[in-house]
Write an enzyme that holds these catalytic residues in place. Structure first.
Site, PDB file in Angstrom:
ATOM      1  N   GLY A 174      -0.020  48.810  -0.288  1.00 47.16           N
ATOM      2  CA  GLY A 174      -0.930  48.541  -1.400  1.00 47.16           C
ATOM      3  C   GLY A 174      -0.337  47.403  -2.201  1.00 47.16           C
ATOM      4  N   THR A 175      -0.652  46.189  -1.780  1.00 46.70           N
ATOM      5  CA  THR A 175       0.085  45.041  -2.322  1.00 46.70           C
ATOM      6  C   THR A 175      -0.311  44.693  -3.759  1.00 46.70           C
ATOM      7  OG1 THR A 175      -1.471  43.675  -1.102  1.00 46.70           O
ATOM      8  CG2 THR A 175       0.708  43.983  -0.140  1.00 46.70           C
ATOM      9  N   ASN A 176      -1.447  45.223  -4.242  1.00 47.71           N
ATOM     10  CA  ASN A 176      -1.764  44.943  -5.655  1.00 47.71           C
ATOM     11  C   ASN A 176      -0.739  45.607  -6.565  1.00 47.71           C
ATOM     12  OD1 ASN A 176      -3.988  43.735  -4.602  1.00 47.71           O
ATOM     13  ND2 ASN A 176      -5.452  45.266  -5.301  1.00 47.71           N
TER      14      ASN A 176
ATOM     15  N   GLU B 162       3.319  51.395  -2.341  1.00 46.69           N
ATOM     16  CA  GLU B 162       2.962  50.500  -3.443  1.00 46.69           C
ATOM     17  C   GLU B 162       3.914  50.629  -4.620  1.00 46.69           C
ATOM     18  OE1 GLU B 162      -0.944  51.584  -4.935  1.00 46.69           O
ATOM     19  OE2 GLU B 162      -0.647  53.669  -4.324  1.00 46.69           O
TER      20      GLU B 162
ATOM     21  N   GLY C 287      -7.193   7.705  -2.803  1.00 52.30           N
ATOM     22  CA  GLY C 287      -7.389   7.061  -4.096  1.00 52.30           C
ATOM     23  C   GLY C 287      -6.429   7.497  -5.189  1.00 52.30           C
TER      24      GLY C 287
ATOM     25  N   TYR D  94      -2.535  46.306  11.350  1.00 58.03           N
ATOM     26  CA  TYR D  94      -3.820  45.776  10.886  1.00 58.03           C
ATOM     27  C   TYR D  94      -3.722  45.216   9.474  1.00 58.03           C
ATOM     28  CZ  TYR D  94      -4.332  50.028   8.086  1.00 58.03           C
ATOM     29  OH  TYR D  94      -4.137  51.027   7.178  1.00 58.03           O
TER      30      TYR D  94
ATOM     31  N   SER E 109       0.303  52.309   4.416  1.00 58.71           N
ATOM     32  CA  SER E 109      -0.569  51.182   4.115  1.00 58.71           C
ATOM     33  C   SER E 109      -0.006  50.501   2.879  1.00 58.71           C
ATOM     34  CB  SER E 109      -1.994  51.672   3.859  1.00 58.71           C
ATOM     35  OG  SER E 109      -2.785  50.595   3.428  1.00 58.71           O
TER      36      SER E 109
ATOM     37  N   ARG F   6       0.826  -1.208   0.000  1.00 60.00           N
ATOM     38  CA  ARG F   6       0.000   0.000   0.000  1.00 60.00           C
ATOM     39  C   ARG F   6       0.858   1.255   0.000  1.00 60.00           C
ATOM     40  NH1 ARG F   6      -3.224  -0.831   5.501  1.00 60.00           N
ATOM     41  NH2 ARG F   6      -4.688   0.605   4.479  1.00 60.00           N
TER      42      ARG F   6
ATOM     43  N   HIS G 189     -15.470   8.258  -3.278  1.00 59.15           N
ATOM     44  CA  HIS G 189     -14.478   9.220  -3.767  1.00 59.15           C
ATOM     45  C   HIS G 189     -15.098  10.598  -3.956  1.00 59.15           C
ATOM     46  CE1 HIS G 189     -12.203  11.244  -6.994  1.00 59.15           C
ATOM     47  NE2 HIS G 189     -11.179  10.834  -6.267  1.00 59.15           N
TER      48      HIS G 189
HETATM   49  P1  ADP Z   1      -6.021   4.013   0.098  1.00 54.49           P
HETATM   50  O1  ADP Z   1      -4.830   4.790   0.424  1.00 54.49           O
HETATM   51  O2  ADP Z   1      -6.521   4.230  -1.268  1.00 54.49           O
HETATM   52  O3  ADP Z   1      -7.060   4.082   1.157  1.00 54.49           O
HETATM   53  P2  ADP Z   1      -5.264   1.459   1.213  1.00 54.49           P
HETATM   54  O4  ADP Z   1      -3.812   1.193   1.237  1.00 54.49           O
HETATM   55  O5  ADP Z   1      -5.881   1.887   2.467  1.00 54.49           O
HETATM   56  O6  ADP Z   1      -5.549   2.483   0.039  1.00 54.49           O
HETATM   57  O7  ADP Z   1      -5.948   0.161   0.703  1.00 54.49           O
HETATM   58  C1  ADP Z   1      -7.280   0.137   0.305  1.00 54.49           C
HETATM   59  C2  ADP Z   1      -8.024  -0.941   0.976  1.00 54.49           C
HETATM   60  O8  ADP Z   1      -7.419  -2.179   0.802  1.00 54.49           O
HETATM   61  C3  ADP Z   1      -8.157  -0.805   2.472  1.00 54.49           C
HETATM   62  O9  ADP Z   1      -9.175   0.044   2.826  1.00 54.49           O
HETATM   63  C4  ADP Z   1      -8.491  -2.224   2.893  1.00 54.49           C
HETATM   64  O10 ADP Z   1      -9.860  -2.447   2.732  1.00 54.49           O
HETATM   65  C5  ADP Z   1      -7.709  -3.023   1.888  1.00 54.49           C
HETATM   66  N1  ADP Z   1      -6.496  -3.499   2.532  1.00 54.49           N
HETATM   67  C6  ADP Z   1      -5.323  -2.874   2.629  1.00 54.49           C
HETATM   68  N2  ADP Z   1      -4.449  -3.608   3.337  1.00 54.49           N
HETATM   69  C7  ADP Z   1      -5.090  -4.727   3.720  1.00 54.49           C
HETATM   70  C8  ADP Z   1      -4.752  -5.867   4.491  1.00 54.49           C
HETATM   71  N3  ADP Z   1      -3.563  -5.998   5.048  1.00 54.49           N
HETATM   72  N4  ADP Z   1      -5.683  -6.821   4.661  1.00 54.49           N
HETATM   73  C9  ADP Z   1      -6.903  -6.674   4.117  1.00 54.49           C
HETATM   74  N5  ADP Z   1      -7.283  -5.641   3.389  1.00 54.49           N
HETATM   75  C10 ADP Z   1      -6.401  -4.663   3.187  1.00 54.49           C
HETATM   76 MG    MG Z   2      -7.233   3.060  -2.867  1.00 48.74          MG
HETATM   77 MG    MG Z   3      -7.217   3.418   2.784  1.00 44.81          MG
END
Ligand code: ADP
Ligand code: MG
Ligand code: MG
Length: 916
Positions: free
Chosen positions: A809-811, A788, A118, A894, A807, A109, A481
């Site tokens: 006048g930063t613009n 300014e 995400g 100010y 004062s 991860r 998301h």
């Molecule tokens: P993000 O940064 O996008 O949240 P994560 O690294 O948290 O990504 O991973 C997304 C998902 O993957 C987690 O929310 C979890 O559900 C699953 N996940 C991550 N690591 C594990 C793990 N060791 N065991 C089970 N599920 C995992």
């Molecule tokens: Mg993810």
């Molecule tokens: Mg996560």
């Protein structure tokens, strides 16, 4: 060379890997820079004894190394460090990586210092291959589960590491396509309905697609898999969406990401397993309730992906009270420990709960304010901390419009309520339906507002989301998301509105159970506070805070949100050192500003006063006059207007200071330029067209910003400032007779040398003395200057001798200091920001390194000469929190900003004082 040897030694001696397991970790929550947010918090949770599957974090330094060294890794990392860490895991769990009987499976991860939801990649079930999958099937007694894991792994690995992806976001994902084809052929709709044999076929099909499309072979060797995955995680730091996200959030590229390698736990083992995400409080409203979503028999991001609609945490309480109690216990443990609202990810494996992530939860401005206030009231944090928890900009959300209730009600009554989704980001938004970022851009270019409407959003959509007024999605929950990103951007958002039926290819939106057909480009309105989606445009109405403070249509005791706002403001006033003034030139603006807490006017632009009705005629007469007599005659007509303007403004401000700037812009700004208008003007003044035309042409300047304007006007035409000063002092005398003591601050614009200020001051004093003699009254007034022009900043010691106040006048100071016209900078500033030449737009947030230094030098020299010199800043920057912090650090007296930014400035000034 000897140095390179030294380097190698230094590198291999470094700790790149930090282990964690329940009850003991090498890292902790303070080590975000090194371990990333996810890694640091996994360590912290492990340390406080929460059930965290064991693993290790590869530090961000490895990522930095990777990019500094042509995408290679520190020597020894894959030879010793990682195998050592793996061996520890194997011992702890009694499993072996790649073992044909009892295989250890891993998640790999990403996780940067700041959370980037995400944006980067995660790979689950790593370590599976044709052999280990059989072992997993055997061990779990659940072949379907094993093959489901394998199917997911090949898919994730194929996407993230082997890069089999759709060419653009309009194309289907190749893996999803294969999966859908199989489901269709089998006549099933849910993934959970696929049997073991089906999954086997899908895995085969995946591997084939990988081979034919990418020419790469899916690796069977777990160690090779691991190396590939780690490389991909570090590589994902620079994928396109991560780069865009970093730009938007001002996250520097050199931070890098960490990589977490962790033992897998399985939420997809069957009906007593599951996975979920939750917030310890409601992230949309801030209410103190446990808010979350989960799915049984699911893995990873199934919950946020929006493909199956998740259940709420309150349903978990009914269906699995044991797990719920455990989770709820962890919720309060975490809040007590972190003293903040947390966002958690958990997995249940065969009835046992595991924590997979926690971080401080993203929240709407509304929720941030409410949570800070509540936690302060609960005694979890103190006032100071509460203030530090609220980003000044978030106050905007309290000031944000809501729908006009009557109009909305009549829209509902006439059947325009289309559907209701989740209230994921509060506020009201109306705009044209846009199915893509491109369309949103088009709509915005035409000066219209856009609502981004998507089946679900993915990181590719962030650009469109940032352009849109609001975001509406068909699928996904409160933690999807769309909801997460919208809240962070402060956008109105309605998510998971299942009744929508979106057809991108036809550009159509239908509503289930209704005959309505909407096309891309049609108007739609969304209420992010209630989740309602309405057809057509609905006008918006002021927020509760505005109704109490400005409109006075709501009583404070009936306004709970206002009450919180009021506390935050009062706490802010307790700690801030800077005074807050406003830029205003009309009494109603001044009233509004005072109700927002303005302590004075920092900038009254007198030119705005010359545009209305007959005034503009008198102004034009003055400009077009042939001689001083003619000018004086016209100025006499303007005098009563000006006097009334100042009288009104002084009255509205009571005893608060008011800074009035003498006329500043080049005169041609007041003149017409079209032939017809010039003819009309000539007729009005009984002059030949050509004379007027000539006069206007004569006033033409090649570079009016640097032409005859500011104090130069008054030096050439002293009668102009004379009239203005007369109006100011007469208004002050009148108020004095009415019993109000006013101390006007007269400000001279565009001064570059002390002589300019001296000459103008003489005019001011001469007129002021005369008026006071006429009125048989005495008024105290100050004379100061805007700083300014860079030369003024550099010679502030001299200028201070002739000034009661400065004062900034930063613009103009920014324009002249950077040699960059604000009005033309749109052409090149965006590219400049892409090149990181300026991190922020220097017209929005002060360029502290350059212009800031001018101010610093000027303030220091000015105060050395005259310790009591009053210093302030006007201009757009006065409402920018970073600039305010900078002004605090220089101990200015100010800042002055537009009325609506005053609450933000009060809080920003307090935070600056608290953080100093
Ligand atoms: P993000 O940064 O996008 O949240 P994560 O690294 O948290 O990504 O991973 C997304 C998902 O993957 C987690 O929310 C979890 O559900 C699953 N996940 C991550 N690591 C594990 C793990 N060791 N065991 C089970 N599920 C995992
Ligand atoms: Mg993810
Ligand atoms: Mg996560």
């Amino acid at each position: 060379m000897p140095t390179s040897k030294l380097n190698i030694q230094a590198t291999s001696g470094k700790q790149y890997i930090y282990n964690f397991s329940e009850g003991a970790a090498e890292g902790d929550a303070t080590m975000k820079n090194l371990l990333g947010g996810k890694g640091a918090n996994l360590a912290e949770m492990a340390n406080i004894g929460l059930p965290v599957p064991p693993g290790f974090t590869i530090s961000t330094e490895v990522c930095t190394y990777y990019y500094d060294h042509n995408k290679t890794f520190p020597s020894g990392l894959f030879e010793h460090d990682i195998p050592d860490a793996l061996a520890k895991l194997e011992t702890a769990l009694g499993k072996r990586f790649g073992d044909s009987a009892n295989p250890l499976l891993l998640s790999v991860r990403s996780g940067a210092r700041a959370s980037m939801p995400g944006m980067m990649d995660t790979i689950l079930n790593l370590g599976l291959n044709d052999t280990t999958v059989e072992a997993l099937a055997e061990q779990s007694g659940n072949p379907r589960f094993a093959w489901d894991c394998y199917r997911r792994f090949v898919q994730m690995y194929g996407d993230v590491v082997l890069e089999l992806r759709p060419a653009d976001s309009r194309q289907p994902d190749p893996f999803e396509k294969i999966l859908d084809e199989h489901k269709k052929a089998l006549g099933v709709t849910l993934d959970t309905e696929l049997e073991t044999e089906d999954l086997k076929k899908i895995v085969m099909a995946y591997k084939e697609a990988i081979k034919t499309e990418t020419g790469k072979e899916f690796p069977e060797d777990p160690r090779q898999q691991l190396q590939g995955a780690i490389g991909a995680v570090f590589g994902s730091w620079n994928n396109e969406r991560a780069v865009v996200y970093r730009k938007l959030n001002h996250i520097p590229g050199y931070w890098g990401t960490a990589c977490n390698v962790q033992a897998m736990v399985f939420g997809n083992m069957g009906p007593t397993s599951g996975t979920g995400v939750a917030f310890t409080r409601d992230a949309a409203t801030g209410e103190n309730i446990f808010y979350g979503e989960y799915l049984m028999n699911a893995q990873g991001e199934d919950v946020v992906a929006g493909t199956r609609t998740p259940l709420t945490i309150s349903q978990l309480e009914e269906e699995n009270p044991g797990i719920y109690r455990q989770l709820d216990g962890i919720r309060s443990r975490l809040e007590q420990h972190y003293r903040d609202m947390m966002d958690i990810e958990f997995t249940i494996e065969n009835g046992k709960l595991f924590m997979l992530q926690c971080r401080v939860g993203k929240r709407t401005g509304l929720a941030a304010i409410r949570i800070a206030y509540d936690m302060c009231m609960e005694g979890l944090i103190d006032e100071k901390e509460a203030l530090l928890r609220i980003e000044p900009q978030q106050l905007n959300q309290l000031l944000r419009p809501v729908f006009d209730q009557h109009e909305k009600q009549s829209a509902i009554d006439s059947g325009r309520l289309l559907a209701t989704g989740l209230n994921a980001g509060p506020g009201a938004a109306t705009g044209r339906i846009c199915f893509s970022a491109q369309k949103a851009e088009e709509v915005r270019k035409k000066g219209d507002t856009a609502i981004l409407v998507r089946i679900e959003t993915s990181p590719e959509d962030i650009k469109g989301m940032s352009l849109a007024e609001g975001i509406l999605t068909e699928r996904g929950g409160m933690t999807s998301h769309a909801a997460l990103v919208a809240r962070q951007m402060g956008k109105v958002c309605v998510a998971g509105c299942g009744a929508l039926d979106i057809d991108y290819s036809r550009g159509e939106l239908r509503i289930e159970g209704k005959n309505t057909l909407l096309k891309e480009g049609d108007y739609i309105s969304i209420d992010g506070t209630t989740g309602e989606v309405l057809q057509g445009e609905i006008s918006t109405r002021n927020s509760e805070v505005i109704e109490v403070l400005a409109d006075k249509t709501l009583k404070p005791e009936e306004a709970p949100t206002w009450n919180i706002f009021d506390h935050i403001m009062r706490w802010s006033d307790k700690y801030r050192k800077l005074k807050i003034r406003t830029n205003a030139d009309q009494p109603d603006q001044a009233d509004l500003a005072v109700s927002f807490g303005a302590e004075g006017i920092g900038l009254c632009r007198t030119e705005h006063m010359f545009f209305g009705g007959e005034r503009i005629d008198a102004m034009r007469e003055m400009i077009l006059a042939d001689d001083i007599e003619g000018r004086k005659k016209a100025l006499d007509k303007l005098l009563p207007y000006q006097r009334d303007d100042f009288y009104g403004l002084f009255r509205a401000m009571g005893s608060r200071p008011v800074t009035i700037r003498l006329l500043d812009p080049p005169l041609h700004e007041f003149l017409p330029h079209g032939d017809k208008e010039i003819e009309a003007l000539a007729a009005k003044f009984g002059k030949p067209y050509h004379d007027v035309r000539n006069r206007i042409d004569n006033l033409h300047e090649f570079n009016p910003m640097l032409g005859l304007r500011g104090c130069r006007l008054g030096i050439l035409h002293p009668e102009i400032p004379a009239m203005q000063v007369r109006a100011i002092i007469e208004a002050a005398c009148r108020l004095k007779k009415e019993g109000h003591d006013i101390i006007p601050e007269i400000m001279v614009p565009l001064v570059g040398t002390v002589r300019e200020l001296e000459i103008t001051s003489e005019i001011i004093h001469r007129v002021a003395r005369r008026v006071m003699a006429e009125q048989e009254s005495g008024v105290t007034y100050l004379v100061g200057t805007m700083i300014e022009v860079p030369r003024a900043a550099m010679t502030s010691g001299d200028i201070a001798k002739a000034a009661d106040f400065f004062s900034y006048g930063t613009n103009d100071l920014t324009q002249m200091g950077l040699g960059m016209s604000r009005d033309d900078s749109g052409q090149f500033l965006p590219s400049y920001q892409n090149y990181d030449i300026y991190q922020h737009n220097p017209f929005e947030s002060l360029d502290q390194d350059g212009i800031g230094r001018l101010i610093q030098l000027s303030a220091k020299e000015g105060r050395t000469v005259k310790p009591e010199l009053k210093l302030g800043i006007c201009g757009e920057h006065g409402g920018d929190p970073d600039t305010i912090a900078f002004c605090h650090s220089l101990s200015l007296n100010y800042v002055s900003c537009s009325p609506f930014r005053i609450p933000i400035a009060r809080l920003a000034a307090a935070r600056a004082a608290l953080m100093a």
